[in-house]
Design an enzyme around this catalytic site. Structure first.
Site, mmCIF file in Angstrom:
data_model
loop_
_atom_site.group_PDB
_atom_site.id
_atom_site.type_symbol
_atom_site.label_atom_id
_atom_site.label_comp_id
_atom_site.label_asym_id
_atom_site.label_seq_id
_atom_site.Cartn_x
_atom_site.Cartn_y
_atom_site.Cartn_z
ATOM 1 C CB SER A 1 -0.933 0.017 1.221
ATOM 2 O OG SER A 1 -0.183 -0.032 2.429
ATOM 3 C CG ASP B 1 -3.633 5.975 6.367
ATOM 4 O OD1 ASP B 1 -2.483 5.717 6.774
ATOM 5 O OD2 ASP B 1 -4.121 5.389 5.373
ATOM 6 C CG HIS C 1 -0.504 4.264 4.341
ATOM 7 N ND1 HIS C 1 -1.710 3.795 4.797
ATOM 8 C CD2 HIS C 1 0.108 3.225 3.713
ATOM 9 C CE1 HIS C 1 -1.839 2.514 4.456
ATOM 10 N NE2 HIS C 1 -0.744 2.152 3.808
#
Length: 368
Positions: A39, A329, A332
Site C-alpha cells: 500500500s 492515516d 501511511h
C-alpha cells in the site's frame, strides 16, 4: 495550383505518418519505471479488486491534483509519484487500469497491491489482493504486450534500462507475525528466526525479478513499524513506539542491506540498491518540528487514540492542514512526508542509499 495543393497535402500526410511512427520511440525515450509492492506504493490496482484493502473513497486524494481518491493510500502523491517527477516521467498507471494501453505502456506500470507481503500468507484477511508471485506474472504479461507493440529486442532494452522500485515487507510483521497475539507464524518462529525466514524468501523474489530483466532496483526496508499511529494506539505504552515492532524493524533492515550486498556480489554488478526508509522516516518521527510538522504521533485522518484506529473514512476525524502531519492515516505517511523520503532517495548518503543514491544512478546510467 491543384498539383501544388495535392503535393502539400501529401507532404503534410507524410509528416503526420512519420510522427505517428515515431510516437512509440518518443514515449520510449523517457526511462521506464516499474513499481512492485504494497500500500505504500499502490497507485490504484486494488480499486479493480473485490477487497477491503482500498483507498478509493474520500478523504483519500483530498490533496491530489484532481482532489479525488485515486487508490493511493495518501492525501495526495505517494512515493512512486515523487520518483516519477524526479526522473522526468509521467506517473505510472496501475497495471489493472484500462487506460494502460498503447504508448502509455512504454512509460512503465505499477503492479503494487495494498495488503500484500513477501510471504503468500501475509494479508489473508484482505482476501483478494495481488500477491508478489502474481505481480511478477503480470510483469511477464506486460512484457508480452510491449513486445507486440515494439518487438522483442526493444522490449528487452526498455526493461533492462528501467528503474524499478520494490516496497514490501512491513505487512509481513504488521499483518502477519504481530496481527494477533499468537499468529500461526509467531507460534512457528521466534522473531529472529522469522526475520531470517522472511529475508530468505525475499532473496527468491529479488532473484526472480532479476530473471525477468530488472537491472536497476531500489529495494526499500521497512519504516519504523512500531511508531506509526496505529501501533502507538494498539501496542505502544503511553503513546510511545511499540517496542516489539521496533525490534522487528531493527532486526530486519540490516539483514536486507546484507542481502543486497550478497546479490550484487553474486551478479557482479550494482543491480540492487538498499533504501533505508526506516531511518528516513525516523528522522521526522523523532524530530517532527525540524521538518515543519507539528506532530508525528497523531494521524491526520482516523479515529481513536492518535487517530490510529480503523480506516480513514468520510466519518473519520480529519485535520484541516495536512502539511503539518507526518502521517496521513494510521499507517501511511502524508504527501509532504513522502516528498521528504524521496528527497533522500535522490541525494542521501550511503547511510540512506546503499551503494548509491538515485541522482548518482541517473548520472551513471545516462552515460551508458
Amino acid at each position: 495550383m491543384a498539383n501544388s495543393f495535392v503535393f502539400g497535402v501529401r507532404t503534410i500526410l507524410g509528416l503526420v505518418m512519420a510522427l505517428g511512427a515515431l510516437a512509440p520511440q518518443a514515449a520510449e525515450a523517457a526511462r521506464a519505471f516499474f513499481v512492485f509492492g504494497d500500500s505504500l506504493v499502490d497507485n490504484g490496482n486494488n480499486n479493480y479488486l473485490a477487497t477491503t484493502a482500498r483507498a478509493d473513497s474520500p478523504p483519500y486524494g483530498i490533496d491530489y491534483p484532481t482532489r479525488r481518491p485515486t487508490g493511493r493510500f495518501s492525501n495526495g502523491l505517494n512515493i512512486p509519484d515523487f520518483i516519477s517527477q524526479h526522473i522526468g516521467s509521467e506517473p505510472t498507471l496501475p497495471y489493472l487500469s484500462p487506460e494502460l494501453t498503447g504508448s502509455r505502456l512504454l512509460v512503465g506500470a505499477n503492479f503494487a497491491s495494498a495488503g500484500i507481503g513477501i510471504l503468500n500468507d501475509t494479508g489473508i484477511q484482505f482476501v483478494n489482493i495481488i500477491r508478489m508471485f502474481r505481480q511478477f506474472e503480470y510483469f511477464q504479461e506486460y512484457q508480452n504486450r510491449v513486445t507486440a507493440l515494439i518487438g522483442p529486442q526493444r522490449t528487452k532494452q526498455l526493461v533492462n534500462g528501467a528503474l524499478i522500485l520494490i516496497t514490501v515487507g512491513g505487512n509481513d510483521f504488521v499483518n502477519n507475525y504481530f496481527l494477533v497475539p499468537y499468529s500461526a507464524r509467531s507460534r512457528q518462529f521466534s522473531l529472529p528466526n522469522y526475520v531470517k525466514y522472511v529475508i530468505s524468501e525475499y532473496r527468491k523474489l529479488l532473484t526472480r525479478l532479476y530473471d525477468l530483466g530488472a537491472r536497476r532496483v531500489l529495494v526499500t526496508g521497512t519504516g519504523p513499524l512500531g511508531c506509526v499511529p496505529a501501533e502507538r494506539a494498539m501496542r505502544g505504552r503511553n503513546g510511545q513506539c511499540a517496542a516489539d515492532l521496533q525490534r522487528a524493524a531493527d532486526l530486519y533492515n540490516p539483514q536486507l542491506v546484507q542481502l543486497v550486498k550478497d546479490l550484487n556480489s553474486q551478479y557482479g554488478s550494482e543491480i540492487f540498491v538498499a533504501v533505508n526508509t526506516g531511518k528516513m522516516q525516523y528522522n521526522f518521527i523523532s524530530n517532527p518540528r525540524a521538518f515543519g510538522f507539528t506532530t508525528s504521533k497523531v494521524a491526520c485522518c482516523g479515529q481513536g487514540p492518535y487517530n490510529g484506529l480503523g480506516l480513514c473514512t468520510p466519518a473519520s476525524n480529519l485535520c484541516p492542514n495536512r502539511a503539518v502531519y507526518a502521517f496521513w492515516d494510521p499507517f501511511h505517511p502524508s504527501e509532504r512526508a513522502n516528498g521528504f523520503i524521496v528527497q533522500e532517495f535522490m541525494t542521501g548518503s550511503t547511510e540512506y542509499m546503499y551503494p548509491m543514491n538515485l541522482s548518482t544512478i541517473m548520472a551513471l546510467d545516462s552515460r551508458t
